[in-house]
Design an enzyme around this catalytic site. Structure first.
Site: not given
Lengths: 355, 247
Positions: A76, A78-80, A83, A98, A191
């Site tokens: 995965g 994402g903006g964060m 993973v 992560k 979130d």
């Protein structure tokens, strides 16, 4: 296979030399598909979009960073951060690793905040919340090692098969229980969105990334001093006060976000602008309108005050089905009026933060 | 979305690929670039062979020619002759092979040089058996090459995914669903698969959806190995699709 077999999907003749079920044209077509909306659609991505270091790593470098792990694959992004699925060699178990985007860690106070938030996350112990096993820093990467969930997330579930109201209502109480537990522990997720609600192969809910949004956006002043781009979270799911008064956010922001998720599960759409009540869009029990509306109230004090309240009401609806209501349902006029008047407050601001 | 700066098939940054390593090395071949070229040649050996066969060479000759062509590439750093404007490995390889075949002198010498050497472990009996299954229509060597290349890409992506599933102990799931990756999802026998693997039907649906996404990524990653930037990747995907569509 006979030469005259044709692909049931595209109608093209199936070549004699390919395995049954492998229509080459259809297989190649898959390459054109977009990634999951969660990943591909900028509107769905978190909005912390400040510049980044641009460091590029390959999997070998990653393996040298984590010698105790066998990095298996990326699962995965994402903006964060990103993973990976990995295997802890010593324990012979799968974990999720992560890595936080390096550019999000530039702030000199990040290290301290990271430790504080990670410890808070690690304290959470609930079957419906992803366990944090370890965290730390390797070279410039801050990382978490977490429970690996073999399954999918609500976003993919909605995209792959759709969710009928019964299925949607079955997952909501599980989400509520996990959130109530975290809220009782003094931790707000900040979130909540379909991407962060994982579903394992047994159908069990696991909520990911508790408090991570806070890690990136610790102070309200970030919003005003450094610009809207520092606001972290996914605008469509964020409570109005998260955008307007981030310092005042409490657990009721999660309740609002959950309201958006429930609305989306029921209708397939987001409650944007002057949105219709769920029962106006799909045939569902009108009592659900009230639950969703109450969760989506602009003022936190008008919402459910505890997420357990949503669970109670949803379970009451599930336990005493009244049958599907027609499109022109018997929603009390006051409720319908309230829906019609409900202007999604974050929407205009969302346009601002993305500009 | 923003490029997160991680190793990722999803990131906007175009990862280093085998072909970009080979091209970057140019005449100054490195162990890495040689290895990358060798892997590429091993993957796409069969399309080359099918092309040579369709050009009219008999099986034995075609095997020798293909093998010695690949050997000549690896030995002579022939990549220096790649036209930088024709960035794709596929175009480069076919162009080079044509040049190789048209050079009678080299052709004769090559048989001596590479005829018995198996620098790539290719099972020569298998490839001829495969070739016998090629369509017998009146299609050109180039069309055979293009089509076989496209099928090789699909195979390579499936093989890559199969390896991933095997490593996490989910080969049975892969085997059950592999025939349905490109299928309409309404035709996937979720219930049967669920029963055979003792899974919930919903979990099978999700697994099928996920497999499709992973195949999409694997396919693009496989094509990416033969190009040097993301625009070429999209162009190549379109070209391969057109090849398989007969357009």
């Amino acid at each position: 296979m006979a030469d005259d077999q044709i692909c049931p999907k595209c109608g093209a003749p199936l070549p004699a030399d390919v395995a049954p079920g492998h229509c080459p044209k259809c297989l190649m077509q898959v390459g054109f598909e977009s990634q999951d909306q969660a990943v591909a659609d900028p509107a769905e991505a978190p909005t912390a979009v400040s510049g980044h270091s641009g460091v590029t790593w390959d999997l070998d470098q990653l393996a040298s960073l984590f010698p105790e792990l066998e990095i298996i694959k990326q699962v995965g992004i994402g903006g964060m951060g990103v993973v990976y699925q990995a295997r802890q060699k010593q324990l012979d178990r799968f974990v999720a690793v992560k890595l936080v985007r390096p550019d999000l860690c530039d702030d000199p106070t990040f290290s301290e905040r990271f430790t504080r938030e990670a410890r808070a996350m690690a304290r959470l112990s609930h079957p419906a919340i992803i366990n944090v096993f370890d965290f730390g820093q390797r070279e410039q990467f801050y990382f978490f090692i977490m429970e690996f969930v073999d399954g999918t997330n609500l976003r993919q579930l909605m995209q792959s098969e759709g969710l009928d109201a019964t299925q949607a209502l079955a997952v909501v109480p599980q989400i509520c229980e996990a959130l109530q537990y975290a809220h009782d522990e003094g931790i707000v997720h900040r979130d909540i969105k379909p991407e962060n609600i994982l579903v394992d192969t047994k159908g069990r809910i696991k909520i990911a990334d508790f408090g991570l949004a806070k890690l990136i956006n610790p102070e309200a002043t970030d919003f005003t001093l450094t610009g809207a781009k520092q606001v972290m979270g996914t605008p469509h799911y964020m409570a109005p006060e998260q955008l307007e008064r981030p310092l005042e956010v409490d657990h009721r922001a999660d309740i609002y976000s959950l309201g958006v998720v429930i609305y989306e599960m029921l209708t397939g759409e987001l409650p944007l602008g002057r949105f219709s009540s769920p029962s106006e869009k799909v045939q569902i029990d009108v009592r659900l309108d009230e639950v969703v509306l109450r969760a989506l109230q602009k003022e936190p004090e008008k919402r459910y005050q505890q997420v357990s309240g949503i669970k109670t009401d949803i379970e009451a609806v599930s336990a005493s089905p009244t049958g599907h209501s027609p499109r022109q349902s018997v929603v009390p006029p006051t409720v319908r009026q309230a829906f019609n008047n409900l202007q999604y407050p974050g929407y205009g601001l969302y346009c601002v933060v993305n500009c | 979305m923003d490029d997160a700066g991680f190793p990722s098939p999803h990131s906007g940054r175009f990862a280093t690929t085998r072909w970009s390593i080979v091209q970057a090395a140019g005449v100054q071949a490195t162990p890495n670039s040689r290895h990358a070229l060798e892997e590429l040649c091993a993957t796409y050996w069969y399309p080359l062979y099918a092309y040579v066969r369709r050009r009219g060479y008999q099986a034995d000759d075609a095997q020798d020619l293909t093998q010695s062509f690949v050997l000549s590439l690896l030995e002579r750093n022939a990549v220096q002759r790649a036209d930088p404007d024709r960035g794709r490995f596929r175009s480069f390889l076919l162009g080079s092979l044509n040049k190789f075949l048209s050079d009678e002198t080299r052709k004769q010498g090559a048989q001596k040089r590479g005829g018995d050497r198996k620098i790539l472990s290719i099972n020569v009996d298998d490839v001829e058996n495969r070739y016998q299954l090629e369509p017998t229509d009146d299609i050109t060597p180039e069309a055979v090459f293009e089509r076989r290349w496209a099928l090789t890409v699909l195979d390579a992506a499936l093989t890559r995914l199969q390896g991933d599933y095997e490593r996490v102990g989910k080969l049975p799931l892969f085997e059950a669903l592999r025939g349905h990756i490109g299928a309409d999802k309404s035709t996937i026998p979720n219930r049967e698969v669920a029963e055979s693997l003792s899974m919930q039907e919903g979990a099978v649906k999700v697994a099928a959806h996920r497999l499709r996404q992973e195949y999409r990524d694997a396919l693009r990653a496989e094509i990416a190995q033969t190009v040097t930037n993301s625009k070429e990747l999209d162009d190549e995907l379109t070209g391969l699709f057109q090849t398989l569509s007969g357009t």
